[in-house]
Motif scaffolding. Structure first.
Motif: not given
Length: 468
Positions: A349-353
């Motif tokens: 999930d490259p946009f969240l964490y």
């Protein structure tokens, strides 16, 4: 996104960075496995002599367990490969979005130098200002959607020279939380709550050239959240990208009908094509943001890792006679498997964490700088060098069409960093740019040998200059 140097003492210095490290979250299951190994040895004695477990009638060879361990390792490695593929796809599509929109700005700003009448050319400055603002706003709401940010207050006015930091660990407010529970929560677990995401998004706003007008804010459903596959229904705020995309097409169409953009229709159609390419790349990113790694696979991997954590102490108990060595082997085996799984969870999930997410605020800032530079250069009178007079004559250009004044070229020199408001979140998240002379004085290298290497390079350069 975390950036780091690869000179000495790296990679050893990377061990001291725990904010963003995946291994810190795997110490608990690894420690449980080691403790179970110790308890089995203390309470059960030598496992090789326990009837039904060790000896002739029990576990005669570890190969039987190796088949299970191999399957677990294969599943974890497969998830890592899929996670990196999602991360790499998102990174490439982000570059495509920015690159295609920059290309569209270059084309439209150049094509608008051709107008059918003087009255249309007078309106060129107004059109260019509106177009640059609209493209920057489209880019910003695309990034807002990808990071599940529905708060329009996180769209701030772009300030040239105020560079947002790329690594969230370098934010002043994060450093102040060093000994707080919130700081350690981001280290010990992935922040998946909506509240944590909202706080982080407010600390790292996305910048828009010209800011967000009140009329635009009202038309973009400011009080509504977005909808995605997690929520189920499609909420109004989720269609902000499509809304602004249609505004941009309407603006280009209106300018064409008013006498601007008088290039050949097949040439002008390229602008529509690159806009479509940017939208297609966004939809690819949207697929990564909306659709998670398949639940059955993720669920099964966690299950077999738990089974592995519980059963590997039995293997060490039966086959390793040393108490401490067996506990050590159980720890590192469990630690390795869980660490690989945590890396996959972080990257898929490259946009969240944060801090391993893609640096959307930084990319947005650099995008604004690129389109402003294009608009300034295409509308000025002094470019291209050596052919400026010739081009202005052929284009019948009597004055600059760029809405950016000549004085704004030196805005980096005019930014007063001492007047930065201490209570302004955006300015707390920025770093001053380095000028060329400052970069020359900066040592190139890292670690204990950086200074020596840098001086040796300078010495070689001086010798070359003297010989020439």
């Amino acid at each position: 996104m975390i950036t780091y140097r690869k000179g000495f003492p790296s990679p050893y210095s990377l061990l001291f960075r725990i904010h963003g490290a995946a291994w810190i979250r795997t110490i608990l299951p690894a420690s449980l496995s080691a403790i179970m190994t110790v308890l089995l040895n203390v309470l059960g004695g030598d496992g090789a002599n326990v009837p039904g477990i060790g000896g002739e009638d029990g576990w005669r060879h570890p190969y039987a367990y190796q088949t299970f361990a191999y399957i677990v390792g294969f599943a974890v490695v497969f998830r890592n490969g899929s996670a990196y593929q999602r991360y790499n796809q998102a990174r490439n599509d982000l570059q495509t979005i920015s690159g295609k929109l920059v290309e569209c700005v270059a084309q439209i700003c150049c094509f608008d130098l051709l107008c059918s009448s003087e009255s249309a050319k007078i309106k060129s400055t107004e059109f260019r200002r509106a177009f640059i603002h609209m493209v920057s706003l489209l880019h910003g709401v695309m990034f807002q959607y990808l990071r599940s940010d529905w708060n329009l207050e996180n769209l701030r006015a772009h300030v040239p020279g105020k560079h947002p930091v790329q690594d969230s660990h370098k934010l002043p407010m994060v450093k102040k939380m060093l000994f707080s529970a919130s700081y350690w929560n981001t280290i010990l677990c992935l922040q998946t709550t909506q509240y944590a995401q909202d706080v982080y998004n407010s600390l790292t706003p996305l910048l828009v050239v010209g800011g967000l007008e009140e009329e635009e804010k009202d038309a973009l459903y400011p009080l509504m959240d977005g909808g995605d596959l997690y929520i189920g229904h499609l909420a109004p705020a989720a269609v902000r990208v499509e809304t602004i995309y249609s505004w941009l097409h309407r603006l280009i169409l209106a300018r064409t009908e008013s006498g601007g953009l008088k290039t050949h229709p097949p040439i002008l159609s390229r602008s529509y094509q690159v806009l479509s390419d940017a939208m297609n790349a966004f939809n690819q990113c949207r697929g990564v943001a909306d659709i998670p790694f398949p639940f059955p696979y993720s669920n099964a991997i966690v299950l077999v890792l738990v089974i592995y954590t519980v059963t590997v102490p039995i293997l060490m108990w039966v086959w390793i006679t040393s108490l401490y060595f067996g506990a050590f082997l159980a720890f590192i085996a469990t630690f390795t498997y869980w660490t690989l799984n945590e890396i996959a969870r972080d990257l898929e999930d490259p946009f969240l964490y944060e801090p391993n997410d893609l640096p959307l605020p930084r990319i947005q800032f650099l995008f604004n700088e690129r389109i402003l530079a294009i608009e300034r250069e295409t509308g000025g009178m002094e470019r291209p060098p050596c052919q400026a007079a010739l081009c202005t004559t052929w284009l019948n250009q009597n004055g600059p069409l760029s809405y950016q004044t000549v004085e704004s070229h030196g805005i980096y020199e005019k930014v007063d960093w001492s007047s930065t408001p201490s209570d302004n979140t955006y300015f707390n998240c920025t770093v001053p740019p380095k000028r060329a002379m400052e970069r020359i004085k900066t040592m190139r290298g890292s670690g204990v040998f950086g200074k020596t290497v840098f001086r040796n390079i300078q010495k070689i350069q001086r010798n070359l200059r003297d010989s020439l």
